[in-house]
Enzyme design. Structure first.
Site, PDB file in Angstrom:
ATOM      1  N   ASN A 174       0.743  -0.932  -0.319  1.00 44.88           N
ATOM      2  CA  ASN A 174       0.250  -0.005  -0.024  1.00 44.88           C
ATOM      3  C   ASN A 174       0.548   0.996   0.111  1.00 44.88           C
ATOM      4  O   ASN A 174       1.247   1.484   1.481  1.00 44.88           O
ATOM      5  CB  ASN A 174      -0.333   0.013   1.447  1.00 44.88           C
ATOM      6  CG  ASN A 174      -1.820   0.750   1.165  1.00 44.88           C
ATOM      7  OD1 ASN A 174      -1.479   2.408   0.943  1.00 44.88           O
ATOM      8  ND2 ASN A 174      -3.056   1.007   1.950  1.00 44.88           N
ATOM      9  N   TYR A 203      -7.999  -4.545  -2.248  1.00 39.15           N
ATOM     10  CA  TYR A 203      -7.629  -2.827  -1.269  1.00 39.15           C
ATOM     11  C   TYR A 203      -8.613  -2.836  -0.724  1.00 39.15           C
ATOM     12  O   TYR A 203      -9.403  -2.495  -1.085  1.00 39.15           O
ATOM     13  CB  TYR A 203      -7.366  -1.621  -1.620  1.00 39.15           C
ATOM     14  CG  TYR A 203      -6.938  -0.223  -0.733  1.00 39.15           C
ATOM     15  CD1 TYR A 203      -7.194  -0.312   0.398  1.00 39.15           C
ATOM     16  CD2 TYR A 203      -7.981   0.999  -0.893  1.00 39.15           C
ATOM     17  CE1 TYR A 203      -6.994   0.938   1.671  1.00 39.15           C
ATOM     18  CE2 TYR A 203      -8.028   1.453  -0.260  1.00 39.15           C
ATOM     19  CZ  TYR A 203      -7.620   1.911   1.005  1.00 39.15           C
ATOM     20  OH  TYR A 203      -7.536   2.408   2.512  1.00 39.15           O
ATOM     21  N   GLU A 222      -3.750   1.388  -2.723  1.00 37.43           N
ATOM     22  CA  GLU A 222      -4.029   3.400  -2.492  1.00 37.43           C
ATOM     23  C   GLU A 222      -2.963   4.045  -3.568  1.00 37.43           C
ATOM     24  O   GLU A 222      -2.576   5.304  -3.229  1.00 37.43           O
ATOM     25  CB  GLU A 222      -3.723   3.283  -1.713  1.00 37.43           C
ATOM     26  CG  GLU A 222      -5.173   4.186  -0.652  1.00 37.43           C
ATOM     27  CD  GLU A 222      -4.923   4.290   0.676  1.00 37.43           C
ATOM     28  OE1 GLU A 222      -5.481   5.443   0.894  1.00 37.43           O
ATOM     29  OE2 GLU A 222      -3.971   3.967   2.201  1.00 37.43           O
ATOM     30  N   ASP A 276      -3.913  -4.594   0.832  1.00 40.62           N
ATOM     31  CA  ASP A 276      -3.970  -4.283   2.258  1.00 40.62           C
ATOM     32  C   ASP A 276      -5.224  -4.644   2.411  1.00 40.62           C
ATOM     33  O   ASP A 276      -6.647  -3.899   2.159  1.00 40.62           O
ATOM     34  CB  ASP A 276      -4.425  -3.169   1.899  1.00 40.62           C
ATOM     35  CG  ASP A 276      -4.657  -2.227   2.685  1.00 40.62           C
ATOM     36  OD1 ASP A 276      -4.439  -2.582   4.180  1.00 40.62           O
ATOM     37  OD2 ASP A 276      -4.546  -0.631   3.420  1.00 40.62           O
ATOM     38  N   ASP A 280       2.940   4.250   5.148  1.00 38.85           N
ATOM     39  CA  ASP A 280       3.024   3.801   6.303  1.00 38.85           C
ATOM     40  C   ASP A 280       2.278   2.489   6.824  1.00 38.85           C
ATOM     41  O   ASP A 280       2.902   2.194   7.251  1.00 38.85           O
ATOM     42  CB  ASP A 280       0.959   5.171   7.265  1.00 38.85           C
ATOM     43  CG  ASP A 280      -0.042   4.887   6.168  1.00 38.85           C
ATOM     44  OD1 ASP A 280       0.034   4.060   5.950  1.00 38.85           O
ATOM     45  OD2 ASP A 280      -1.278   4.638   6.906  1.00 38.85           O
ATOM     46  N   HIS A 281       2.388   1.586   5.175  1.00 37.09           N
ATOM     47  CA  HIS A 281       3.159   0.205   4.938  1.00 37.09           C
ATOM     48  C   HIS A 281       4.362   0.106   4.412  1.00 37.09           C
ATOM     49  O   HIS A 281       4.495   1.336   3.753  1.00 37.09           O
ATOM     50  CB  HIS A 281       1.906  -0.056   4.490  1.00 37.09           C
ATOM     51  CG  HIS A 281      -0.052   0.144   4.090  1.00 37.09           C
ATOM     52  ND1 HIS A 281      -0.445  -1.079   4.630  1.00 37.09           N
ATOM     53  CD2 HIS A 281      -0.442   0.592   4.787  1.00 37.09           C
ATOM     54  CE1 HIS A 281      -1.981  -0.705   5.000  1.00 37.09           C
ATOM     55  NE2 HIS A 281      -1.480   1.126   5.113  1.00 37.09           N
ATOM     56  N   ASN A 331      -6.721  -4.603   5.079  1.00 32.75           N
ATOM     57  CA  ASN A 331      -7.068  -4.031   6.182  1.00 32.75           C
ATOM     58  C   ASN A 331      -7.758  -4.535   7.805  1.00 32.75           C
ATOM     59  O   ASN A 331      -9.012  -4.047   8.071  1.00 32.75           O
ATOM     60  CB  ASN A 331      -8.295  -2.874   5.782  1.00 32.75           C
ATOM     61  CG  ASN A 331      -7.228  -1.838   5.833  1.00 32.75           C
ATOM     62  OD1 ASN A 331      -7.240  -0.945   6.318  1.00 32.75           O
ATOM     63  ND2 ASN A 331      -7.757  -0.774   4.799  1.00 32.75           N
TER      64      ASN A 331
END
Length: 271
Positions: free
Chosen positions: A9, A113, A36, A158, A261-262, A160
Site C-alpha cells: 500500500n 484494497y 491506494e 491491504d 505507513d505500510h 485492512n
C-alpha cells in the site's frame, strides 16, 4: 521458474514513486501489486515503471482515493476488474499469467484494497464500517475467489484487518479498534477458510510471534513502542502452498524518506 511478488500500500504512487523505484532497484520482484495509488489511470507513472523494467501494467485507478495496480516484468494473458457492494471505487484488479509468461500452468493473481472502515466499530453508527463488513462478506461469496483442486491462485493486498492476536501490538487494547475487532477478524478468516487459502506469513511465522506491516503516521517515531499491525497479506491456494520458498517484510521502508505507513511484503515461489 522462480516467481517473486510484492504487495505494498503505497499511499499515492506519484508522491512516493522515488521510494518505489528504490525498492524495485534493490529487491527486483517480478511483480509489484500496489494499493491506494490515488490517481486516475492516465496519470499513473507508466514511463518510470517501464524504465525500471516493468513494462506490463494493469490499472484500476480513480482520482484522489483508493486505486490498485499490478506492474510486472512478465506479460499477462488476461486482466479483470471486479466491483463490490455496488460501488465503483477501484478496490480490485486481477491478472492471469500463462503462456505469454512461459508458464506451463497458469497463475491467477488478485490484488485487493479492502475498505479501512473508519473509526467507529459500529455498522449502524458508521457507514464506512458497514461498507467494510459487507465488502468482506462479498469476498467470501465471490466464487472466482475460491480456488479448488489444482487452481494456482494468489490473493494479495491491504486487507485492512489484522486477524490474529499477535498481528497487533496489543490484542486487548485493540479489540474495539477498527481493523482488529472480533467481527472483522471473523469475517476475514471466514473468507480465507472458504477459499481454502493459506496465509503465507502465518504459515512461515508462528502465531506466537508478533508480525506487523503498518505503523501509524500519528506516532512521532514509529519505532518507539513498535505499535504496528499486520494489515497487508499474501494468500496462496493449496496448489501453491508447497511452492513458497521465501517470504519477507521490508520493515526498513517505514523509515525511508516520505514513507508510506505500510511496508512492502514479498513472497517467492517456484512455479
Amino acid at each position: 521458474m522462480r516467481f517473486s511478488l510484492t504487495t505494498w500500500n503505497i499511499n499515492s504512487v506519484r508522491l512516493r514513486i522515488d521510494i518505489v523505484a528504490k525498492f524495485l532497484k534493490s529487491a527486483r520482484p517480478d511483480v509489484l501489486c500496489l494499493q491506494e495509488t490515488k490517481c486516475i489511470d492516465d496519470a499513473f507513472p507508466l514511463k518510470r515503471f517501464k524504465r525500471l523494467g516493468y513494462e506490463h501494467v494493469a490499472l484500476n485507478g480513480q482520482k484522489g482515493y483508493h486505486g490498485v495496480a499490478i506492474v510486472s516484468k512478465l506479460p499477462f494473458d488476461t486482466t479483470d476488474i471486479r466491483t463490490f457492494c455496488d460501488k465503483i471505487d477501484s478496490r480490485h484488479i486481477s491478472v492471469a499469467f500463462g503462456e505469454k509468461a512461459q508458464l506451463a500452468k497458469p497463475v491467477v493473481l488478485h490484488n485487493f484494497y479492502v475498505p479501512a472502515g473508519g473509526d467507529i466499530p459500529d455498522p449502524v453508527l458508521n457507514p464506512k464500517f458497514d461498507h467494510k463488513l459487507k465488502f468482506l462478506d462479498e469476498m467470501k461469496a465471490c466464487e472466482p475467489l475460491h480456488p479448488r483442486g489444482d487452481d494456482r491462485h494468489i490473493l494479495v493486498g491491504d486487507l485492512n484487518v489484522a486477524p490474529h492476536e499477535n498481528d497487533v501490538w496489543s490484542h486487548k487494547q485493540l479489540l474495539r479498534v477498527v481493523s482488529h475487532t472480533p467481527i472483522e477478524c471473523e469475517k476475514l478468516l471466514a473468507t480465507q477458510a472458504h477459499g481454502e487459502w493459506f496465509d503465507v506469513a502465518r504459515e512461515r511465522i508462528p502465531l506466537s510471534e508478533k508480525v506487523y506491516t503498518w505503523w501509524s503516521y500519528r506516532a512521532a517515531d514509529w519505532t518507539v513502542g513498535d505499535r504496528g499491525r499486520r494489515l497487508d497479506h499474501i494468500w496462496v491456494s493449496r496448489a501453491l502452498k508447497d511452492a513458497v520458498s521465501d517470504f519477507r517484510i521490508t520493515r526498513d521502508a517505514r523509515s525511508w524518506e516520505r514513507p508510506s505507513d505500510h511496508v512492502p511484503v514479498t513472497v517467492t515461489l517456484d512455479v
